[in-house]
Structure formats: structure tokens, C-alpha cells
Design a protein around this motif. Structure first.
Motif, PDB file in Angstrom:
ATOM      1  N   GLU A 101       0.827  -1.209   0.000  1.00 31.46           N
ATOM      2  CA  GLU A 101       0.000   0.000   0.000  1.00 31.46           C
ATOM      3  C   GLU A 101       0.864   1.263   0.000  1.00 31.46           C
ATOM      4  N   MET A 102       2.026   1.192   0.633  1.00 26.70           N
ATOM      5  CA  MET A 102       2.916   2.344   0.698  1.00 26.70           C
ATOM      6  C   MET A 102       3.466   2.710  -0.684  1.00 26.70           C
ATOM      7  N   LYS A 103       3.479   1.765  -1.582  1.00 26.08           N
ATOM      8  CA  LYS A 103       3.971   2.013  -2.937  1.00 26.08           C
ATOM      9  C   LYS A 103       2.909   2.701  -3.803  1.00 26.08           C
ATOM     10  N   LYS A 104       1.702   2.796  -3.260  1.00 21.38           N
ATOM     11  CA  LYS A 104       0.611   3.454  -3.966  1.00 21.38           C
ATOM     12  C   LYS A 104       0.466   4.887  -3.458  1.00 21.38           C
ATOM     13  N   ASP A 105      -0.452   5.619  -4.041  1.00 24.30           N
ATOM     14  CA  ASP A 105      -0.719   7.001  -3.616  1.00 24.30           C
ATOM     15  C   ASP A 105      -1.726   6.967  -2.475  1.00 24.30           C
ATOM     16  N   PHE A 106      -1.269   6.677  -1.257  1.00 21.29           N
ATOM     17  CA  PHE A 106      -2.183   6.510  -0.140  1.00 21.29           C
ATOM     18  C   PHE A 106      -2.068   7.660   0.860  1.00 21.29           C
ATOM     19  N   GLN A 107      -3.109   7.874   1.634  1.00 23.33           N
ATOM     20  CA  GLN A 107      -3.068   8.796   2.767  1.00 23.33           C
ATOM     21  C   GLN A 107      -3.374   8.064   4.070  1.00 23.33           C
ATOM     22  N   ASN A 188     -11.454  15.927   3.875  1.00 21.38           N
ATOM     23  CA  ASN A 188     -11.447  15.172   2.611  1.00 21.38           C
ATOM     24  C   ASN A 188     -10.192  14.320   2.439  1.00 21.38           C
ATOM     25  N   VAL A 189      -9.759  13.722   3.521  1.00 23.33           N
ATOM     26  CA  VAL A 189      -8.605  12.822   3.473  1.00 23.33           C
ATOM     27  C   VAL A 189      -9.059  11.478   2.905  1.00 23.33           C
ATOM     28  N   LYS A 190      -8.345  10.987   1.929  1.00 24.86           N
ATOM     29  CA  LYS A 190      -8.711   9.726   1.289  1.00 24.86           C
ATOM     30  C   LYS A 190      -8.433   8.556   2.229  1.00 24.86           C
ATOM     31  N   VAL A 191      -9.465   7.761   2.478  1.00 23.02           N
ATOM     32  CA  VAL A 191      -9.362   6.599   3.359  1.00 23.02           C
ATOM     33  C   VAL A 191      -9.666   5.337   2.560  1.00 23.02           C
ATOM     34  N   ASN A 192      -8.794   4.360   2.686  1.00 21.75           N
ATOM     35  CA  ASN A 192      -8.990   3.090   1.984  1.00 21.75           C
ATOM     36  C   ASN A 192      -8.890   1.936   2.973  1.00 21.75           C
ATOM     37  N   HIS A 193      -9.829   1.011   2.881  1.00 21.74           N
ATOM     38  CA  HIS A 193      -9.828  -0.174   3.736  1.00 21.74           C
ATOM     39  C   HIS A 193      -9.357  -1.379   2.939  1.00 21.74           C
ATOM     40  N   ILE A 194      -8.488  -2.179   3.545  1.00 17.34           N
ATOM     41  CA  ILE A 194      -8.006  -3.400   2.907  1.00 17.34           C
ATOM     42  C   ILE A 194      -8.207  -4.575   3.858  1.00 17.34           C
ATOM     43  N   ASP A 195      -8.111  -5.768   3.328  1.00 14.74           N
ATOM     44  CA  ASP A 195      -8.223  -6.976   4.152  1.00 14.74           C
ATOM     45  C   ASP A 195      -6.831  -7.376   4.647  1.00 14.74           C
ATOM     46  N   ASN A 196      -6.438  -6.798   5.767  1.00 14.93           N
ATOM     47  CA  ASN A 196      -5.147  -7.106   6.392  1.00 14.93           C
ATOM     48  C   ASN A 196      -5.316  -6.977   7.903  1.00 14.93           C
ATOM     49  N   PRO A 197      -6.143  -7.848   8.482  1.00  9.07           N
ATOM     50  CA  PRO A 197      -6.565  -7.655   9.871  1.00  9.07           C
ATOM     51  C   PRO A 197      -5.569  -8.106  10.921  1.00  9.07           C
ATOM     52  N   ILE A 198      -5.817  -7.635  12.118  1.00 11.53           N
ATOM     53  CA  ILE A 198      -5.124  -8.108  13.314  1.00 11.53           C
ATOM     54  C   ILE A 198      -6.166  -8.730  14.248  1.00 11.53           C
ATOM     55  N   TYR A 199      -5.743  -9.742  15.000  1.00 14.87           N
ATOM     56  CA  TYR A 199      -6.607 -10.293  16.047  1.00 14.87           C
ATOM     57  C   TYR A 199      -6.565  -9.366  17.254  1.00 14.87           C
ATOM     58  N   HIS A 200      -7.750  -9.001  17.745  1.00 12.16           N
ATOM     59  CA  HIS A 200      -7.829  -8.222  18.976  1.00 12.16           C
ATOM     60  C   HIS A 200      -7.890  -9.200  20.138  1.00 12.16           C
ATOM     61  N   LEU A 201      -6.845  -9.228  20.948  1.00  3.28           N
ATOM     62  CA  LEU A 201      -6.725 -10.233  22.009  1.00  3.28           C
ATOM     63  C   LEU A 201      -7.150  -9.721  23.381  1.00  3.28           C
ATOM     64  N   GLY A 202      -6.892  -8.454  23.657  1.00  2.23           N
ATOM     65  CA  GLY A 202      -7.128  -7.927  25.000  1.00  2.23           C
ATOM     66  C   GLY A 202      -8.571  -7.520  25.224  1.00  2.23           C
ATOM     67  N   LEU A 203      -9.432  -8.490  25.474  1.00  2.00           N
ATOM     68  CA  LEU A 203     -10.855  -8.202  25.653  1.00  2.00           C
ATOM     69  C   LEU A 203     -11.135  -7.749  27.083  1.00  2.00           C
ATOM     70  N   GLU A 204     -11.720  -6.563  27.224  1.00  2.00           N
ATOM     71  CA  GLU A 204     -12.055  -6.053  28.547  1.00  2.00           C
ATOM     72  C   GLU A 204     -13.206  -6.853  29.149  1.00  2.00           C
ATOM     73  N   ALA A 205     -13.279  -6.828  30.470  1.00  5.46           N
ATOM     74  CA  ALA A 205     -14.421  -7.422  31.164  1.00  5.46           C
ATOM     75  C   ALA A 205     -15.683  -6.662  30.769  1.00  5.46           C
ATOM     76  N   ASN A 206     -16.817  -7.338  30.851  1.00  5.24           N
ATOM     77  CA  ASN A 206     -18.091  -6.750  30.427  1.00  5.24           C
ATOM     78  C   ASN A 206     -18.338  -5.383  31.052  1.00  5.24           C
ATOM     79  N   GLU A 207     -18.123  -5.288  32.373  1.00  7.01           N
ATOM     80  CA  GLU A 207     -18.393  -4.035  33.077  1.00  7.01           C
ATOM     81  C   GLU A 207     -17.461  -2.915  32.609  1.00  7.01           C
TER      82      GLU A 207
END
Length: 289
Positions: A101-107, A188-207
């Protein structure tokens, strides 16, 4: 070429740093990894033999927003990748995809979130279900509403863009990603979403997560209630502004005081109701001054 920035508080990031370092080395790029500990009570090992890795520590707790600002200002490179401390890349080509993505014209590029298939203990189920149903979305879905899925835990962004749009005051409030998303939208900043996820591990307690949800409601009302176009960025404020337009917030506030305990019970049950969480937050934003 790439600065990987990780704010942390009471969380051991050594395994994450090792994974990121190994992936960055394989790309044969100029890079740095900076970890900034926000005056944690639990200090994890900050000694490393890994090249291009730096551990820093705030002398006093600055909060998430100012810690991220300090990291960005410290970064050597114009391309910065923010990652939360409590995450781990889903794929081994995580850095490779961002380099592409860095090789493209990204913001701004957002890789997305994922949650493991195995459900956690009941005490963490509310955060897990919220993440699974509200945050774990494909890039094609997120790009339909690009400013509505701004999560700072996995974001590749130009340093200049971040510093120009990040909230700069000394506030330690939950939910300021909404403010950041709104700034990107209005500028008007260009935002692009890609499929390159991270697992969110630190789940807070319900409260804890429920409390953070209410803190987020407060920060939205305090900073964004009257901003033009905010309804295109945030659903809660869109519904609130409709109620306000038709002078129904007082009625909803009264209803919230009556139904609040029932809604809360449904939110904290074994299979949490996210619909009830939505209704609770809408009632809450009408009720708070």
C-alpha cells in the motif's frame, strides 16, 4: 520508510514486537519499531537485542491520545503504522501487505480487525460479541462507509496527515477515534480499507467495556454534537440529532430512566443484546447534560 508505533499500558508487547520485526526484516526495507509505555504500573521487559527497536516510557500517564501524538512526533519516517498493544497480525504477510500500500498514492489505510472463533469466558463476552458483529468486517463492506470504520488499532497513515487531524489536547477519554474520523472526513482525506486484519486479544471485562461505551457517548456529545456532517460518520449522533430535531430527547430521556435497568440486564446476559446496548446508548446521550 516505515515507522511502526505501539502505545502500551500494562500490557506485554514483546511477542508482537518480535513478530513485526521478523516480518519487516523479510521486506528488506528501512524501518523502526517504537514502543511507548504510558507510565504503566506493571513494567514489562524493555531490553531488546532486536535491531531498529526502541522502548520508551512516559514519566507520567498522558493518556492514549497524547501518547499516540508523542509517538508520531518521534517517528523518523513519514509512513507510520499504529498498532494497539493487545493485538497480533492474522497473517504472516501483514507487513508485506502494508508495504504494498505504501507504494501506492495513499493517505490512510486501515487493515481491519478480526476476533478468534473460540468464544471467551462469559465475563468478556460483551466485548467479544461487539467486536465480532460490529468491527470484524471485510474491506468491501468497510469501504461503503470508509469514515465509519476508523479504528486506530491497525492504521497506516502519513505522519503529516495524522498530526494534522489527531485531537491534540490533554484528554484521556475513550472514543476519540470518532473525532479523528470526523476530522479526516471534513478535511477530505482519502481513506482506503483493505483486508489485512489483526486479532484483537485484550478483551475487557463486560463491566469495563460497558463503562467505556458510556464514556465514548459522553465524548461524542461533548465534542461532536453540533458538528456539521457528523451524522455521516457516526450512527449514534445521527439518531440523536433526529430526536433533537423533533424535540423528542426529553421524552426519550424519561423513557430511558424507566427502561434503563431492563436494558442493562439484557446487555449483561449470557448472550448480550447489542440492540439493547444501542438503545441504552441512545437513551443515555439524551439523558446526560
Amino acid at each position: 520508510m516505515l515507522s511502526i508505533l505501539i502505545p502500551t499500558y500494562n500490557y506485554n508487547v514483546n511477542a508482537l514486537v518480535k513478530d513485526l520485526h521478523d516480518m519487516a526484516v523479510l521486506e528488506n526495507i528501512a524501518f523502526e519499531i517504537i514502543v511507548l509505555d504510558d507510565a504503566s504500573a506493571n513494567v514489562f521487559s524493555s531490553e531488546t537485542t532486536l535491531e531498529n527497536v526502541t522502548y520508551l516510557r512516559n514519566e507520567k500517564n498522558l493518556g492514549r491520545t497524547l501518547t499516540r501524538k508523542k509517538l508520531a512526533e518521534t517517528a523518523v519516517y513519514e509512513n507510520i503504522l499504529f498498532l494497539d498493544a493487545d493485538v497480533i497480525p492474522v497473517s504472516n504477510d501483514f507487513i508485506a501487505k502494508h508495504v504494498l500500500e505504501m507504494k501506492k498514492d495513499f493517505q490512510v489505510v486501515l487493515g481491519g480487525y478480526a476476533y478468534e472463533k473460540t468464544k471467551p469466558e462469559r465475563k468478556n463476552i460483551l466485548r467479544y460479541k461487539y467486536g465480532k458483529e460490529r468491527e470484524e468486517r471485510s474491506a468491501s463492506i468497510r469501504n461503503l462507509n470508509p469514515y465509519g470504520f476508523i479504528f486506530s488499532g491497525n492504521i497506516l497513515i502519513k505522519k503529516r496527515i495524522f498530526l494534522e487531524n489527531n485531537y491534540s489536547d490533554a484528554l484521556n477519554l475513550y472514543g476519540m477515534d470518532i473525532f479523528f474520523a470526523y476530522k479526516l472526513y471534513t478535511n477530505n482525506v482519502k481513506v482506503n480499507h483493505i483486508d489485512n486484519p489483526i486479532y484483537h486479544l485484550g478483551l475487557e471485562a463486560n463491566e469495563v467495556f460497558f463503562k467505556k461505551c458510556l464514556e465514548s457517548v459522553i465524548s461524542r456529545k461533548q465534542f461532536l454534537e453540533n458538528e456539521e456532517g457528523i451524522e455521516k460518520v457516526n450512527g449514534l449522533l445521527r439518531h440523536y440529532k433526529k430526536l433533537k430535531k423533533y424535540r423528542l430527547t426529553g421524552l426519550v430521556s424519561i423513557g430511558f430512566k424507566i427502561t434503563g435497568p431492563f436494558l442493562k440486564k439484557m446487555i449483561f446476559k449470557k448472550d448480550p443484546s447489542l440492540f439493547c446496548l444501542d438503545i441504552y446508548r441512545l437513551g443515555y446521550i439524551c439523558a446526560i447534560k
